[in-house]
Design a protein around this motif. Structure first.
Motif, PDB file in Angstrom:
ATOM      1  N   PHE A  62      -3.234  -4.694   5.878  1.00 45.76           N
ATOM      2  CA  PHE A  62      -3.755  -5.549   4.809  1.00 45.76           C
ATOM      3  C   PHE A  62      -4.487  -6.749   5.405  1.00 45.76           C
ATOM      4  O   PHE A  62      -4.026  -7.331   6.390  1.00 45.76           O
ATOM      5  CB  PHE A  62      -2.602  -6.070   3.941  1.00 45.76           C
ATOM      6  N   ASN A  64      -5.464 -10.411   4.319  1.00 50.61           N
ATOM      7  CA  ASN A  64      -5.190 -11.427   3.294  1.00 50.61           C
ATOM      8  C   ASN A  64      -4.587 -10.799   2.033  1.00 50.61           C
ATOM      9  O   ASN A  64      -4.906 -11.200   0.910  1.00 50.61           O
ATOM     10  CB  ASN A  64      -6.465 -12.204   2.947  1.00 50.61           C
ATOM     11  N   GLY A  65      -3.753  -9.792   2.224  1.00 52.50           N
ATOM     12  CA  GLY A  65      -3.046  -9.168   1.108  1.00 52.50           C
ATOM     13  C   GLY A  65      -3.667  -7.894   0.602  1.00 52.50           C
ATOM     14  O   GLY A  65      -3.005  -7.099  -0.068  1.00 52.50           O
ATOM     15  N   ASP A  66      -4.946  -7.661   0.886  1.00 49.85           N
ATOM     16  CA  ASP A  66      -5.621  -6.465   0.367  1.00 49.85           C
ATOM     17  C   ASP A  66      -5.574  -5.319   1.371  1.00 49.85           C
ATOM     18  O   ASP A  66      -5.896  -5.497   2.555  1.00 49.85           O
ATOM     19  CB  ASP A  66      -7.078  -6.777   0.020  1.00 49.85           C
ATOM     20  N   ASN A  67      -5.198  -4.136   0.855  1.00 51.88           N
ATOM     21  CA  ASN A  67      -5.130  -2.933   1.677  1.00 51.88           C
ATOM     22  C   ASN A  67      -6.526  -2.601   2.230  1.00 51.88           C
ATOM     23  O   ASN A  67      -7.509  -2.596   1.485  1.00 51.88           O
ATOM     24  CB  ASN A  67      -4.634  -1.779   0.796  1.00 51.88           C
ATOM     25  N   SER A  85      -1.616  -8.273   7.781  1.00 52.91           N
ATOM     26  CA  SER A  85      -0.220  -7.840   7.682  1.00 52.91           C
ATOM     27  C   SER A  85      -0.163  -6.333   7.865  1.00 52.91           C
ATOM     28  O   SER A  85      -1.040  -5.606   7.387  1.00 52.91           O
ATOM     29  CB  SER A  85       0.369  -8.211   6.318  1.00 52.91           C
ATOM     30  N   ILE A  87       2.485  -2.949   7.569  1.00 57.87           N
ATOM     31  CA  ILE A  87       3.804  -2.466   7.122  1.00 57.87           C
ATOM     32  C   ILE A  87       3.903  -0.966   7.390  1.00 57.87           C
ATOM     33  O   ILE A  87       2.887  -0.277   7.493  1.00 57.87           O
ATOM     34  CB  ILE A  87       4.060  -2.754   5.617  1.00 57.87           C
ATOM     35  N   ALA A  91       6.806   2.074   3.310  1.00 52.08           N
ATOM     36  CA  ALA A  91       7.156   0.874   2.556  1.00 52.08           C
ATOM     37  C   ALA A  91       6.215   0.659   1.373  1.00 52.08           C
ATOM     38  O   ALA A  91       6.528  -0.106   0.457  1.00 52.08           O
ATOM     39  CB  ALA A  91       7.134  -0.351   3.469  1.00 52.08           C
ATOM     40  N   GLY A  92       5.093   1.345   1.385  1.00 50.11           N
ATOM     41  CA  GLY A  92       4.126   1.193   0.295  1.00 50.11           C
ATOM     42  C   GLY A  92       4.428   2.062  -0.899  1.00 50.11           C
ATOM     43  O   GLY A  92       3.693   2.079  -1.883  1.00 50.11           O
TER      44      GLY A  92
ATOM     45  N   LYS B  43       2.170  -4.043  -6.743  1.00 51.03           N
ATOM     46  CA  LYS B  43       3.325  -4.831  -6.302  1.00 51.03           C
ATOM     47  C   LYS B  43       3.068  -5.476  -4.956  1.00 51.03           C
ATOM     48  O   LYS B  43       2.338  -4.941  -4.115  1.00 51.03           O
ATOM     49  CB  LYS B  43       4.579  -3.960  -6.209  1.00 51.03           C
ATOM     50  N   TRP B  44       3.688  -6.647  -4.793  1.00 50.59           N
ATOM     51  CA  TRP B  44       3.763  -7.267  -3.480  1.00 50.59           C
ATOM     52  C   TRP B  44       4.944  -6.635  -2.755  1.00 50.59           C
ATOM     53  O   TRP B  44       6.021  -6.488  -3.337  1.00 50.59           O
ATOM     54  CB  TRP B  44       3.971  -8.783  -3.597  1.00 50.59           C
ATOM     55  N   ILE B  45       4.730  -6.262  -1.519  1.00 52.87           N
ATOM     56  CA  ILE B  45       5.778  -5.623  -0.718  1.00 52.87           C
ATOM     57  C   ILE B  45       6.442  -6.689   0.159  1.00 52.87           C
ATOM     58  O   ILE B  45       5.751  -7.434   0.861  1.00 52.87           O
ATOM     59  CB  ILE B  45       5.189  -4.527   0.187  1.00 52.87           C
ATOM     60  N   LYS B 113       1.897 -10.434   3.732  1.00 49.47           N
ATOM     61  CA  LYS B 113       1.148 -10.395   2.471  1.00 49.47           C
ATOM     62  C   LYS B 113       0.550  -9.012   2.275  1.00 49.47           C
ATOM     63  O   LYS B 113      -0.474  -8.673   2.892  1.00 49.47           O
ATOM     64  CB  LYS B 113       0.066 -11.480   2.479  1.00 49.47           C
ATOM     65  N   ALA B 114       1.188  -8.210   1.439  1.00 54.31           N
ATOM     66  CA  ALA B 114       0.800  -6.809   1.289  1.00 54.31           C
ATOM     67  C   ALA B 114       0.838  -6.415  -0.179  1.00 54.31           C
ATOM     68  O   ALA B 114       1.919  -6.288  -0.770  1.00 54.31           O
ATOM     69  CB  ALA B 114       1.739  -5.922   2.108  1.00 54.31           C
ATOM     70  N   TRP B 115      -0.333  -6.230  -0.757  1.00 55.90           N
ATOM     71  CA  TRP B 115      -0.448  -5.803  -2.159  1.00 55.90           C
ATOM     72  C   TRP B 115      -0.767  -4.313  -2.184  1.00 55.90           C
ATOM     73  O   TRP B 115      -1.791  -3.881  -1.634  1.00 55.90           O
ATOM     74  CB  TRP B 115      -1.548  -6.587  -2.868  1.00 55.90           C
ATOM     75  N   VAL B 116       0.094  -3.539  -2.839  1.00 62.85           N
ATOM     76  CA  VAL B 116      -0.130  -2.091  -2.955  1.00 62.85           C
ATOM     77  C   VAL B 116      -0.267  -1.754  -4.423  1.00 62.85           C
ATOM     78  O   VAL B 116       0.618  -2.082  -5.230  1.00 62.85           O
ATOM     79  CB  VAL B 116       1.031  -1.291  -2.329  1.00 62.85           C
TER      80      VAL B 116
END
Lengths: 93, 173
Positions: A62, A64-67, A85, A87, A91-92, B43-45, B113-116
């Motif tokens: 990600f 800044n938070g965007d995949n 980030s 993961i 976890a997704g 969702k935020w992970i 910071k992970a938005w899925v």
């Protein structure tokens, strides 16, 4: 140009126990370039993140938070102060 | 309120109205359609040790009560068979509200910071999707069982993609 890499505990074994790492790069470089820099600092990490075909595998990345899947993938460019980030893939879900 | 049912894989945090049959996929008083969920829901992970997530859950519960966060779930134990050593918390919301929800999370020390999106997750659990195929592999199912699992996944998740105008119905977990 520092870019911060944030790593969860589940993946820190790939990063010698680090959960945050500041990656110095050039303005406008791609995420793939950042990963190449990570590989120099943490040998072997690239093969955990990218498969032999050059696709992201085992993880979700990600910016800044965007995949990255919703951006330009590994060609997405980064700028000063960005946060990456990582993961585990599962976890997704 | 935190619902910690030992029979469930997950611990949930939801508004008490959910217990009365209300849905959490509501925006401006309207139930979201399948198409809206695919477009906006996600969702935020958050990853962490179970004890830390338990503490975080207590801190986040008031924000669910006040409806700033629609619903949260997190693992009772890590999904080691899927290669995860920590528990995963999923803090659900509409994409249009995600910045506000992130501000709440970051206030309590969440850094990753992970938005899925829900669409991304569903695609990973459809036949051929990375997560479904890895899960099947981890279970050592025979070929017939593998097919049943894939057909079930296609029926449940494929329906959502194929019926965008129907009201979204969350499934029991």
């Amino acid at each position: 140009m520092p870019v911060k890499i944030i790593i969860p505990g589940s993946l820190k074994r790939w990063f010698e126990g680090e959960t945050e790492y500041s990656c110095q790069g050039d303005q406008g470089e791609r995420i793939l370039d950042c990963i190449d820099r990570l590989e120099k600092r943490f040998p072997g990490v690239k093969e955990h993140l990218i498969d032999p075909k050059g696709n992201i595998s085992n993880v979700l990345i990600f910016l800044n938070g965007d995949n990255l899947r919703s951006l330009d993938g590994l060609s997405t460019t980064v700028k000063d102060g960005d946060e990456i980030s990582i993961i585990p893939l599962a976890a997704g879900g | 309120m935190i619902q910690d049912n030992p029979d469930s894989k997950f611990i949930f945090i939801f508004h008490p109205k959910i217990m009365l049959g209300k849905k959490y996929t509501i925006r401006n008083g309207q139930e979201m359609t399948n198409g809206e969920v695919l477009q906006f829901w996600g969702k935020w992970i958050v990853l962490g040790e179970k004890l830390w997530l338990d503490e975080l859950a207590i801190k986040l519960d008031p924000f669910v009560e006040s409806k700033e966060i629609p619903v949260i779930k997190y693992d009772r134990v890590p999904s080691v068979n899927l290669g995860i050593e920590e528990c995963v918390m999923m803090v659900y919301c509409d994409r249009r509200d995600r910045d506000n929800v992130w501000q709440i999370l970051s206030r309590f020390g969440v850094k990753l910071k992970a938005w899925v999106t829900e669409k991304e997750t569903m695609e990973m659990w459809l036949p051929g999707g990375q997560l479904l195929e890895r899960w099947i592999e981890s279970k050592n199912f025979d070929a017939a069982t593998q097919n049943v699992v894939r057909e079930d996944s296609q029926a449940r998740l494929g329906y959502i993609f194929d019926h965008p105008d129907e009201v979204f119905v969350p499934w029991e977990q």
